[in-house]
Design an enzyme around this catalytic site. Sequence first.
Site, mmCIF file in Angstrom:
data_model
loop_
_atom_site.group_PDB
_atom_site.id
_atom_site.type_symbol
_atom_site.label_atom_id
_atom_site.label_comp_id
_atom_site.label_asym_id
_atom_site.label_seq_id
_atom_site.Cartn_x
_atom_site.Cartn_y
_atom_site.Cartn_z
ATOM 1 N N ARG A 5 10.842 -30.248 -32.699
ATOM 2 C CA ARG A 5 10.468 -29.981 -34.082
ATOM 3 C C ARG A 5 10.508 -28.472 -34.310
ATOM 4 O O ARG A 5 9.497 -27.779 -34.184
ATOM 5 C CB ARG A 5 9.073 -30.553 -34.353
ATOM 6 C CG ARG A 5 9.055 -32.071 -34.534
ATOM 7 C CD ARG A 5 9.673 -32.488 -35.861
ATOM 8 N NE ARG A 5 8.972 -31.937 -36.999
ATOM 9 C CZ ARG A 5 8.003 -32.573 -37.655
ATOM 10 N NH1 ARG A 5 7.673 -33.797 -37.326
ATOM 11 N NH2 ARG A 5 7.404 -31.994 -38.681
ATOM 12 N N HIS A 97 10.538 -39.805 -45.913
ATOM 13 C CA HIS A 97 9.124 -39.961 -45.535
ATOM 14 C C HIS A 97 8.264 -40.037 -46.784
ATOM 15 O O HIS A 97 8.491 -39.279 -47.720
ATOM 16 C CB HIS A 97 8.629 -38.755 -44.737
ATOM 17 C CG HIS A 97 9.470 -38.449 -43.531
ATOM 18 N ND1 HIS A 97 10.639 -37.739 -43.604
ATOM 19 C CD2 HIS A 97 9.295 -38.779 -42.237
ATOM 20 C CE1 HIS A 97 11.161 -37.639 -42.399
ATOM 21 N NE2 HIS A 97 10.371 -38.267 -41.544
ATOM 22 N N LYS A 123 16.435 -43.390 -41.154
ATOM 23 C CA LYS A 123 15.020 -43.332 -40.763
ATOM 24 C C LYS A 123 14.167 -43.405 -42.025
ATOM 25 O O LYS A 123 14.292 -42.549 -42.911
ATOM 26 C CB LYS A 123 14.738 -42.026 -40.012
ATOM 27 C CG LYS A 123 13.275 -41.853 -39.633
ATOM 28 C CD LYS A 123 13.015 -40.478 -39.008
ATOM 29 C CE LYS A 123 11.540 -40.336 -38.678
ATOM 30 N NZ LYS A 123 11.156 -38.952 -38.427
ATOM 31 N N SER A 181 2.344 -35.331 -34.395
ATOM 32 C CA SER A 181 3.007 -34.725 -35.544
ATOM 33 C C SER A 181 2.943 -35.607 -36.780
ATOM 34 O O SER A 181 3.457 -35.254 -37.826
ATOM 35 C CB SER A 181 4.461 -34.384 -35.208
ATOM 36 O OG SER A 181 5.142 -35.546 -34.839
ATOM 37 N N LYS A 273 -14.994 -63.110 -38.664
ATOM 38 C CA LYS A 273 -15.127 -64.386 -37.943
ATOM 39 C C LYS A 273 -15.299 -65.603 -38.877
ATOM 40 O O LYS A 273 -14.728 -66.654 -38.625
ATOM 41 C CB LYS A 273 -16.293 -64.323 -36.964
ATOM 42 C CG LYS A 273 -16.001 -63.450 -35.741
ATOM 43 C CD LYS A 273 -17.161 -63.507 -34.763
ATOM 44 C CE LYS A 273 -16.826 -62.694 -33.516
ATOM 45 N NZ LYS A 273 -17.865 -62.784 -32.497
ATOM 46 N N ASP A 314 -17.146 -67.471 -27.816
ATOM 47 C CA ASP A 314 -18.383 -66.705 -27.582
ATOM 48 C C ASP A 314 -19.414 -67.589 -26.877
ATOM 49 O O ASP A 314 -20.130 -67.148 -25.975
ATOM 50 C CB ASP A 314 -18.983 -66.222 -28.918
ATOM 51 C CG ASP A 314 -18.252 -64.994 -29.447
ATOM 52 O OD1 ASP A 314 -17.658 -64.259 -28.649
ATOM 53 O OD2 ASP A 314 -18.290 -64.778 -30.680
HETATM 54 P P1 NAP Z 1 -24.675 -59.911 -36.792
HETATM 55 O O1 NAP Z 1 -24.182 -61.236 -37.218
HETATM 56 O O2 NAP Z 1 -24.529 -58.757 -37.700
HETATM 57 O O3 NAP Z 1 -26.252 -60.056 -36.442
HETATM 58 C C1 NAP Z 1 -27.010 -58.946 -36.110
HETATM 59 C C2 NAP Z 1 -28.409 -59.369 -35.699
HETATM 60 O O4 NAP Z 1 -29.107 -58.198 -35.292
HETATM 61 C C3 NAP Z 1 -29.213 -59.994 -36.838
HETATM 62 O O5 NAP Z 1 -30.061 -60.967 -36.310
HETATM 63 C C4 NAP Z 1 -30.015 -58.787 -37.350
HETATM 64 O O6 NAP Z 1 -31.250 -59.151 -37.953
HETATM 65 C C5 NAP Z 1 -30.318 -58.078 -36.056
HETATM 66 N N1 NAP Z 1 -30.607 -56.662 -36.273
HETATM 67 C C6 NAP Z 1 -29.730 -55.704 -36.628
HETATM 68 N N2 NAP Z 1 -30.373 -54.525 -36.748
HETATM 69 C C7 NAP Z 1 -31.687 -54.755 -36.463
HETATM 70 C C8 NAP Z 1 -32.841 -53.939 -36.418
HETATM 71 N N3 NAP Z 1 -32.780 -52.643 -36.685
HETATM 72 N N4 NAP Z 1 -34.005 -54.513 -36.083
HETATM 73 C C9 NAP Z 1 -34.083 -55.819 -35.807
HETATM 74 N N5 NAP Z 1 -33.024 -56.660 -35.834
HETATM 75 C C10 NAP Z 1 -31.829 -56.126 -36.160
HETATM 76 O O7 NAP Z 1 -24.013 -59.447 -35.412
HETATM 77 P P2 NAP Z 1 -23.438 -60.394 -34.244
HETATM 78 O O8 NAP Z 1 -22.021 -60.653 -34.471
HETATM 79 O O9 NAP Z 1 -24.363 -61.544 -34.053
HETATM 80 O O10 NAP Z 1 -23.539 -59.389 -32.996
HETATM 81 C C11 NAP Z 1 -24.798 -59.035 -32.436
HETATM 82 C C12 NAP Z 1 -24.589 -58.250 -31.150
HETATM 83 O O11 NAP Z 1 -23.940 -59.073 -30.197
HETATM 84 C C13 NAP Z 1 -23.661 -57.054 -31.306
HETATM 85 O O12 NAP Z 1 -24.419 -55.903 -31.536
HETATM 86 C C14 NAP Z 1 -22.902 -56.972 -29.996
HETATM 87 O O13 NAP Z 1 -23.414 -55.944 -29.177
HETATM 88 C C15 NAP Z 1 -23.169 -58.286 -29.333
HETATM 89 N N6 NAP Z 1 -21.905 -58.975 -29.045
HETATM 90 C C16 NAP Z 1 -21.594 -59.198 -27.747
HETATM 91 C C17 NAP Z 1 -20.436 -59.872 -27.418
HETATM 92 C C18 NAP Z 1 -20.095 -60.078 -25.993
HETATM 93 O O14 NAP Z 1 -19.034 -60.645 -25.714
HETATM 94 N N7 NAP Z 1 -20.926 -59.676 -25.064
HETATM 95 C C19 NAP Z 1 -19.594 -60.355 -28.425
HETATM 96 C C20 NAP Z 1 -19.940 -60.111 -29.750
HETATM 97 C C21 NAP Z 1 -21.096 -59.422 -30.046
HETATM 98 P P3 NAP Z 1 -31.321 -59.509 -39.553
HETATM 99 O O15 NAP Z 1 -30.877 -60.935 -39.665
HETATM 100 O O16 NAP Z 1 -32.738 -59.302 -39.886
HETATM 101 O O17 NAP Z 1 -30.387 -58.565 -40.245
#
Ligand code: NAP
Length: 486
Positions: A5, A97, A123, A181, A273, A314
Amino acid sequence: MLELRADFLKEINEDILRRYISEAKNTGLKIIFTCRDPREGGKNNYTQQARLNALLHAVSMNVDYIDCEAVNFKNQLEHELKTALNKSQTRLILSAHDFHQQFDNLEMLYEEIITLYPEAVVKIVYTAEHINDCFAAFDLLRENPGSIIMCMGQAGQISRLICKKLGGLVSYMSLDEASASAPGQLTLQDAKSLYRWDSIDADTEFYGVIGDPVAHSMSPAIFNACFEHNGANSLYLPIHVQGESKDLSEFLENVSSRPWLGFRGFSVTIPHKTAALSYVRGKGEYIEPLAENIGALNTLKVGFGGIITGYNTDCEGAMRSLTSAMKIDRHGLHQKHVAVIGAGGVARAIVAGLADVGAHITIYNRTADKAKRLADVFKCKSAPLEALADMNAEVIINCTSLGMHPDTDSTPLPQRYIKKDMLVFDTIYNPLETRLLKEAKAAGAAVISGVEMFIYQAMAQHEIFTSAPADEKVMRQAVFNRLAAK
Ligand code: NAP
């Protein structure tokens, strides 16, 4: 190939160009010489005449390709460049571009450019504002292999890899992140190792993780390590689908109407999901009964004729994490007292699996209503978070995001509630050891990290995608390498 370039040089004169091109030729690599007009992304504001002189100099030194903006070729440079090219082996790349959006009519633009100089490599590069903007580039490239057609920006990143399958002449990679770039450019290292660039050919099949965000997903690393290990002609990509369910539907329609692209399956993550389930349901295609029950899909398989079917691994991932840590089969969970903290998507998948084997489940959640609704579906108990003080559980599972990076000081459960005969399973895998797990260990409890669930759900996806088991050791190693590199 190396792209030079010259517009990045602080100064261009014959001496500098001679040294610059000679040094590049000494590498033995083919050379594309470019002195880009700032109106099309060039770095320094050289005059049209200076840029023309640089191109002519490169032709005189027999570089393999020179790249000239089609619009400049048409308006001013055609005669002199044609005269020089007629006497040389150098080929001309005529480029267009758009750093803001997709061109209005790509086919017409292609025709206009190729008409200017039929021997040219065309291109066309534009910024994809959404991943769905990439498909017009794929269609055009498929019709015109040997040209260079791709998209810039994060949303266009997959086109920088897929273009090789479709016969694109080149893709552009940077030597490191700082020297990219164009927006969305991959580094050479990532393209070659993580994304298996050298193995991409016309028969490569694609998989990917659909989500927003996806840039930091570990899934490409573990699936690509597995594909590499198995010698599979497959590549797993980060598929950044922004927006709502209509954007996801449009993406899936784009994929299923183009079987020649070779997409075979997707992992689905936040926030798509439930939209994925609605899409497959709307098409009347197969949805695994467990996934229907969970109300969300984390796996889509693209079958013959682009038919998309839905699954959820899951639950499998979590159940296998529990049973292998406890050294029991699933029926061993029957009548176990389990506290599930959280009532979101992951909690629902885990509760569905536990309810199926007859565990005694209590769901604790910040929003008590949500816990109650989930408990009603699976005929179990629910309680607010404060009730954790009085819980009577043998197994505790954190399904909230409390403790996840960067919020690593948080925990959903005060340490004083953890007893040494408990098993504490945190579904969070970043960090590998959350505050909850550290405190559980300190209390003498057994622990399971979310990485176990992550690996087992990915293994189940691999089996759905390819009908072959995944190599657990390879996946595990890839996850630990990735986490260690952070
Ligand atoms: P989600 O549907 O958004 O649900 C989140 C949950 O966390 C709800 O129950 C929410 O409560 C609660 N929460 C969030 N912030 C909070 C706070 N400050 N205090 C209290 N409760 C709180 O998420 P998800 O898809 O279920 O995922 C949850 C977790 O699973 C993710 O953070 C991730 O680390 C883990 N995960 C792991 C895998 C794995 O393969 N190991 C795969 C996917 C996800 P409310 O209902 O009151 O909002």
